[in-house]
Motif scaffolding. Sequence first.
Motif, mmCIF file in Angstrom:
data_model
loop_
_atom_site.group_PDB
_atom_site.id
_atom_site.type_symbol
_atom_site.label_atom_id
_atom_site.label_comp_id
_atom_site.label_asym_id
_atom_site.label_seq_id
_atom_site.Cartn_x
_atom_site.Cartn_y
_atom_site.Cartn_z
ATOM 1 N N GLU A 132 -46.734 -30.715 -19.626
ATOM 2 C CA GLU A 132 -47.581 -31.717 -20.258
ATOM 3 C C GLU A 132 -46.803 -32.482 -21.325
ATOM 4 O OE1 GLU A 132 -51.899 -30.706 -20.953
ATOM 5 O OE2 GLU A 132 -50.990 -28.732 -21.038
ATOM 6 N N SER A 133 -47.142 -33.725 -21.484
ATOM 7 C CA SER A 133 -46.608 -34.516 -22.581
ATOM 8 C C SER A 133 -47.705 -34.626 -23.628
ATOM 9 C CB SER A 133 -46.187 -35.902 -22.093
ATOM 10 O OG SER A 133 -45.740 -36.691 -23.169
ATOM 11 N N VAL A 134 -47.563 -33.881 -24.710
ATOM 12 C CA VAL A 134 -48.582 -33.877 -25.753
ATOM 13 C C VAL A 134 -47.962 -34.335 -27.064
ATOM 14 C CG1 VAL A 134 -49.928 -32.046 -24.661
ATOM 15 C CG2 VAL A 134 -48.155 -31.447 -26.295
ATOM 16 N N PRO A 135 -48.755 -34.961 -27.925
ATOM 17 C CA PRO A 135 -48.214 -35.445 -29.193
ATOM 18 C C PRO A 135 -47.907 -34.309 -30.157
ATOM 19 C CG PRO A 135 -50.577 -35.780 -29.116
ATOM 20 C CD PRO A 135 -50.177 -35.307 -27.750
ATOM 21 N N SER A 136 -47.000 -34.578 -31.051
ATOM 22 C CA SER A 136 -46.695 -33.642 -32.132
ATOM 23 C C SER A 136 -47.434 -34.078 -33.388
ATOM 24 C CB SER A 136 -45.189 -33.615 -32.398
ATOM 25 O OG SER A 136 -44.917 -32.942 -33.623
ATOM 26 N N TYR A 137 -48.085 -33.116 -34.060
ATOM 27 C CA TYR A 137 -48.765 -33.385 -35.327
ATOM 28 C C TYR A 137 -47.923 -32.912 -36.513
ATOM 29 C CZ TYR A 137 -53.242 -34.527 -33.025
ATOM 30 O OH TYR A 137 -54.243 -35.112 -32.269
ATOM 31 N N ASP A 138 -46.633 -32.722 -36.306
ATOM 32 C CA ASP A 138 -45.775 -32.186 -37.368
ATOM 33 C C ASP A 138 -45.879 -33.017 -38.642
ATOM 34 O OD1 ASP A 138 -45.035 -30.466 -35.377
ATOM 35 O OD2 ASP A 138 -42.897 -30.934 -35.443
ATOM 36 N N ASN A 139 -45.759 -34.325 -38.520
ATOM 37 C CA ASN A 139 -45.800 -35.187 -39.704
ATOM 38 C C ASN A 139 -47.220 -35.370 -40.222
ATOM 39 O OD1 ASN A 139 -42.999 -35.646 -39.717
ATOM 40 N ND2 ASN A 139 -43.203 -37.336 -38.256
ATOM 41 N N ASP A 140 -48.192 -35.445 -39.320
ATOM 42 C CA ASP A 140 -49.575 -35.719 -39.713
ATOM 43 C C ASP A 140 -50.228 -34.543 -40.434
ATOM 44 O OD1 ASP A 140 -49.574 -38.291 -38.294
ATOM 45 O OD2 ASP A 140 -49.501 -37.042 -36.505
ATOM 46 N N LEU A 141 -49.780 -33.317 -40.120
ATOM 47 C CA LEU A 141 -50.362 -32.118 -40.724
ATOM 48 C C LEU A 141 -49.368 -31.371 -41.613
ATOM 49 C CD1 LEU A 141 -52.334 -30.635 -37.682
ATOM 50 C CD2 LEU A 141 -53.286 -31.852 -39.645
ATOM 51 N N ARG A 142 -48.242 -31.966 -41.878
ATOM 52 C CA ARG A 142 -47.157 -31.284 -42.587
ATOM 53 C C ARG A 142 -47.651 -30.572 -43.848
ATOM 54 N NH1 ARG A 142 -44.678 -35.389 -43.416
ATOM 55 N NH2 ARG A 142 -45.130 -35.715 -45.630
ATOM 56 N N GLY A 143 -47.461 -29.254 -43.897
ATOM 57 C CA GLY A 143 -47.830 -28.473 -45.067
ATOM 58 C C GLY A 143 -49.134 -27.717 -44.957
ATOM 59 N N ILE A 144 -49.844 -27.827 -43.838
ATOM 60 C CA ILE A 144 -51.155 -27.162 -43.755
ATOM 61 C C ILE A 144 -51.042 -25.650 -43.847
ATOM 62 C CG2 ILE A 144 -52.327 -29.006 -42.498
ATOM 63 C CD1 ILE A 144 -51.863 -27.344 -39.922
ATOM 64 N N SER A 146 -49.335 -24.138 -45.856
ATOM 65 C CA SER A 146 -49.296 -23.863 -47.296
ATOM 66 C C SER A 146 -50.545 -24.432 -47.972
ATOM 67 C CB SER A 146 -48.031 -24.466 -47.927
ATOM 68 O OG SER A 146 -46.869 -23.863 -47.395
ATOM 69 N N CYS A 147 -51.564 -24.716 -47.167
ATOM 70 C CA CYS A 147 -52.838 -25.241 -47.652
ATOM 71 C C CYS A 147 -52.645 -26.549 -48.420
ATOM 72 C CB CYS A 147 -53.563 -24.207 -48.505
ATOM 73 S SG CYS A 147 -53.944 -22.686 -47.592
ATOM 74 N N ALA A 148 -51.791 -27.399 -47.859
ATOM 75 C CA ALA A 148 -51.544 -28.726 -48.409
ATOM 76 C C ALA A 148 -51.523 -29.694 -47.241
ATOM 77 C CB ALA A 148 -50.227 -28.751 -49.192
ATOM 78 N N GLY A 149 -51.081 -30.914 -47.473
ATOM 79 C CA GLY A 149 -51.016 -31.895 -46.399
ATOM 80 C C GLY A 149 -50.657 -33.250 -46.953
ATOM 81 N N PRO A 150 -50.220 -34.168 -46.087
ATOM 82 C CA PRO A 150 -49.876 -35.517 -46.553
ATOM 83 C C PRO A 150 -51.097 -36.305 -46.990
ATOM 84 C CG PRO A 150 -49.703 -35.361 -44.165
ATOM 85 C CD PRO A 150 -49.967 -33.979 -44.653
ATOM 86 N N GLU A 151 -50.858 -37.431 -47.649
ATOM 87 C CA GLU A 151 -51.949 -38.261 -48.182
ATOM 88 C C GLU A 151 -52.896 -38.728 -47.079
ATOM 89 O OE1 GLU A 151 -52.467 -42.395 -50.807
ATOM 90 O OE2 GLU A 151 -50.531 -41.364 -50.685
ATOM 91 N N SER A 152 -52.335 -39.062 -45.919
ATOM 92 C CA SER A 152 -53.177 -39.535 -44.817
ATOM 93 C C SER A 152 -54.129 -38.447 -44.335
ATOM 94 C CB SER A 152 -52.296 -40.020 -43.659
ATOM 95 O OG SER A 152 -51.455 -38.976 -43.187
ATOM 96 N N TYR A 153 -53.702 -37.196 -44.403
ATOM 97 C CA TYR A 153 -54.562 -36.083 -44.007
ATOM 98 C C TYR A 153 -55.727 -35.947 -44.984
ATOM 99 C CZ TYR A 153 -56.002 -31.247 -43.052
ATOM 100 O OH TYR A 153 -56.724 -30.116 -42.768
ATOM 101 N N GLY A 154 -55.458 -36.149 -46.266
ATOM 102 C CA GLY A 154 -56.524 -36.112 -47.259
ATOM 103 C C GLY A 154 -57.543 -37.204 -47.032
ATOM 104 N N ALA A 155 -57.068 -38.392 -46.642
ATOM 105 C CA ALA A 155 -57.991 -39.496 -46.345
ATOM 106 C C ALA A 155 -58.845 -39.172 -45.128
ATOM 107 C CB ALA A 155 -57.192 -40.780 -46.111
ATOM 108 N N PHE A 156 -58.259 -38.529 -44.145
ATOM 109 C CA PHE A 156 -59.010 -38.100 -42.962
ATOM 110 C C PHE A 156 -60.136 -37.147 -43.361
ATOM 111 C CE2 PHE A 156 -59.012 -34.248 -40.195
ATOM 112 C CZ PHE A 156 -59.928 -34.699 -39.250
#
Length: 288
Positions: A132-144, A146-156
């Motif tokens: 399967e060709s599936v997307p990577s969420y490495d950048n979108d969820l980076r730090g989860i 460690s119970c953190a995440g990027p700014e875009s994740y917080g907006a989500f």
Amino acid sequence: MLYSLPDRILVAFLAIRLMISCGPAGADGNAQAVGPCIMSDHSGSVIFDGICTVARSGLARIANEDRCNFDTYEVHLPTGKTLDVRRGDQNAGCRSEVNGIPAQFLVVEPNGYVTVASRSGETLRFFSGQRESVPSYDNDLRGIESCAGPESYGAFLQTLYQAYAVDASASNGYLSKKLDSDVFWPFGGSYPVGTATARKNDDILRIGIPVRATYYGVPLSRMIFEFGLSYNYSSETFLFDASRSEIKAKFGAALANEEKNRQALYGDSGWAYVQDGEPGAFTCDYSD
């Protein structure tokens, strides 16, 4: 290397007696794959390690008055035996099974390998040929982890809550997304409003979103978010198509470090942890 595989081992793997058949793979014209397969017992000791032929097809059937769709794998073992492995849609309440016996868990990796485990701990891993060709969420969820995440994740998360939030005194039950609220979806494409589910249960709003992606190479299948409606509480759970031991090995250290830091600040426990049970999942708790 091929090991002896007495019938009693197959019986142990399937948890109860099975009707194991023999027959040519692909007799009905289904897609076939030939590749490695390995079976291990509950301690991790190899029962056999060889080459399997796998025929794959789709299947629909009526089960408990609900229509369950399965991916079906006819696995021809190097011993001449055959296993009928069926992958059910867990989000629809359809169990996975082997020769009609419920499996503890079944995961499909993006590289085409399938791992299925019995309730007594035996595992079978085989190549299905279904890459399967599936997307990577490495950048979108980076730090989860460690119970953190990027700014875009917080907006989500903020827009997700706003799209479903109701008064704590409202009736319990399933909720629809508010027509005048848009969910910011940082993962590419549009928010999957048709497959996401939201439910109010007393003071808790729970939203589950099925996904098909990877996070640092591990297949991610579902994200579950809980929000307090009358007090300051939220939690995030990430469910993977992988075993608990794999999730603990991959993310356990980061979660344990976050748990230690939060215990030092707030006391108590249960802030960041790998969940018990299968398949593997981890949770971050942000309650006061």
